[in-house]
Write an enzyme that holds these catalytic residues in place. Structure first.
Site, PDB file in Angstrom:
ATOM      1  N   CYS A 117      -5.047  -3.030   3.275  1.00 52.87           N
ATOM      2  CA  CYS A 117      -4.630  -2.778   4.664  1.00 52.87           C
ATOM      3  C   CYS A 117      -5.779  -2.848   5.668  1.00 52.87           C
ATOM      4  CB  CYS A 117      -3.880  -1.444   4.712  1.00 52.87           C
ATOM      5  SG  CYS A 117      -2.790  -1.312   6.156  1.00 52.87           S
TER       6      CYS A 117
ATOM      7  N   LYS B 104      -9.683   2.188  -1.831  1.00 50.92           N
ATOM      8  CA  LYS B 104      -9.820   1.586  -0.492  1.00 50.92           C
ATOM      9  C   LYS B 104     -11.132   2.033   0.162  1.00 50.92           C
ATOM     10  CE  LYS B 104      -7.063   1.352   3.812  1.00 50.92           C
ATOM     11  NZ  LYS B 104      -5.841   1.895   4.431  1.00 50.92           N
TER      12      LYS B 104
ATOM     13  N   GLU C 279       0.838  -1.204   0.000  1.00 44.56           N
ATOM     14  CA  GLU C 279       0.000   0.000   0.000  1.00 44.56           C
ATOM     15  C   GLU C 279       0.881   1.265   0.000  1.00 44.56           C
ATOM     16  OE1 GLU C 279      -1.757   0.815   3.847  1.00 44.56           O
ATOM     17  OE2 GLU C 279      -3.510   1.766   2.944  1.00 44.56           O
TER      18      GLU C 279
END
Ligand SMILES: O=C(O)CCC(=O)C(=O)O
Length: 264
Positions: A146, A111, A40
């Protein structure tokens, strides 16, 4: 299927431009792999909040260009991790890019769960709203980033969309490393899927990174795990294990949906 996870060190003594060149060379070195995975926000660092604005790129920005070229030169599927993307309306997103072996953009993923509570990404970036899967020749990849790893319902949504292999780029901090490994294994076991979780190494913005990228099979066994430093973690796995596991132990078929909930 051979996957190489590039656990890139993100330190402040290296410029974004130089890291981009270095990572492109690392990707090119992986010719022969089927899939290469990056972490990421490896250009800026996931905790270097000031860099989100200054290093933000349009979708087809310098990282996109460098990674598309590297994927085609290596002839690999490339999950290029994520970049701080600036949408034409000015909103920033934590956006993952997936390239085919010919260097075409196969998918992008913004995300969904932003980290930071009342600071950092949670206030500086917009939230994605769409689940993303990508059909590779041997498996269907479901993507998450994440902090998404803490939200099992996202992964169930990906399973419902056909995902068999979850790819999770991260910039996970060392102080919660135990959660990282536990959650990667939990997502694999509960969804009977492979998890390829690729973190960063090094220290940026005063936050030591966990490293310890990990590949977990659909039975929850760790197939490979990196150490704390920069490392290429290469693993061979058989995506057909997903169907085999789901047939022999068909727990996913016993899901009960739409239960009445007591009022809190
Ligand atoms: O959930 C965590 O503990 C870490 C999440 C994180 O660092 C991120 O999403 O950038």
């Amino acid at each position: 299927m051979r996957a190489s996870l590039l656990q890139v060190a993100v330190n402040e003594d290296e410029s974004v431009e130089s890291r981009r060149r270095r990572v492109a060379a690392l990707v090119r070195d992986q010719a022969g792999a089927d899939l290469v995975v990056l972490p990421e926000l490896w250009t800026t660092g996931a905790f270097a909040y000031e860099g989100f604005g200054t290093e933000a790129e349009p979708l087809e920005g310098p990282t996109y260009e460098a990674m598309a070229k590297a994927a085609s030169e290596a002839g690999v599927w490339l999950h290029a991790g994520s970049v701080p993307e600036r949408d034409p309306d000015g909103t920033l997103y934590n956006t993952s890019l997936v390239f085919s072996p010919s260097g075409e953009l196969a998918a992008s993923y913004r995300k969904i769960h932003r980290f930071g509570f009342d600071k950092g990404e949670a206030v500086l970036m917009g939230a994605g709203e769409k689940l993303v899967t990508v059909r590779l020749p041997d498996t269907v990849m479901g993507v998450a980033t994440c902090y998404d790893l803490r939200f099992p319902e996202l992964f169930r949504g990906l399973v419902d969309a056909g995902a068999e292999t979850f790819v999770v780029p991260a910039g996970w901090p060392e102080r919660r490393r135990a959660h990282w490994t536990l959650l990667a294994r939990a997502r694999a076991v509960e969804n009977q899927a492979f998890v390829l979780a690729c973190g960063t190494a090094g220290t940026h913005a005063g936050v030591p990174q966990a490293g310890h990228s990990v590949v977990v099979d659909p039975w929850g066994e760790v197939l490979a795990e990196a150490g704390p430093g920069e490392e290429v973690l290469t693993v061979d796995f058989d995506p057909a294990t997903v169907a085999g596991t789901r047939d022999r132990f068909p727990a996913l078929k016993d899901r009960v949906l739409g239960l009445d909930r007591p009022r809190p």
